[in-house]
Design a protein around this motif. Structure first.
Motif: not given
Length: 93
Positions: A38-41, A55-59, A68-72
């Motif tokens: 998420d954005e926070y992590t 590392s992103v859990p695609e599921k 949102k995460m990329i922007k963060a």
């Protein structure tokens, strides 16, 4: 390769849970991988751990949340300070 050649600011890896790619990435020289969902992590993996691979859990992450995460990630920077002690340990061995 792009990270090693310093032609990118950060990289991302995707797998079902994110853990597999995270473990693999942390074995690579110069990589500080963090599992984000998420954005926070995402933001705090840079602010507190100076991570450069995510590392992103695609599921569990929707396209909207990924954006949102990329922007963060693009807007975050390492806080240094008390977190620098940990960084020096990883750099110095």
């Amino acid at each position: 390769r792009a990270m090693k050649e310093k032609t990118c600011d950060f990289a991302m890896g995707f797998c079902r849970t994110g853990q597999g790619v995270n473990i693999l990435a942390n074995h690579l020289t110069g990589v500080r991988a963090a599992l984000i969902f998420d954005e926070y992590t995402a933001e705090h993996s840079i602010r507190h751990n100076c991570a450069n691979f995510f590392s992103v859990p695609e599921k569990y992450v929707s396209n909207d949340e990924l954006n949102k995460m990329i922007k963060a990630l693009k807007n975050a920077s390492f806080d240094g300070g008390r977190h620098m002690t940990r960084m020096k340990k990883t750099i110095d061995g």
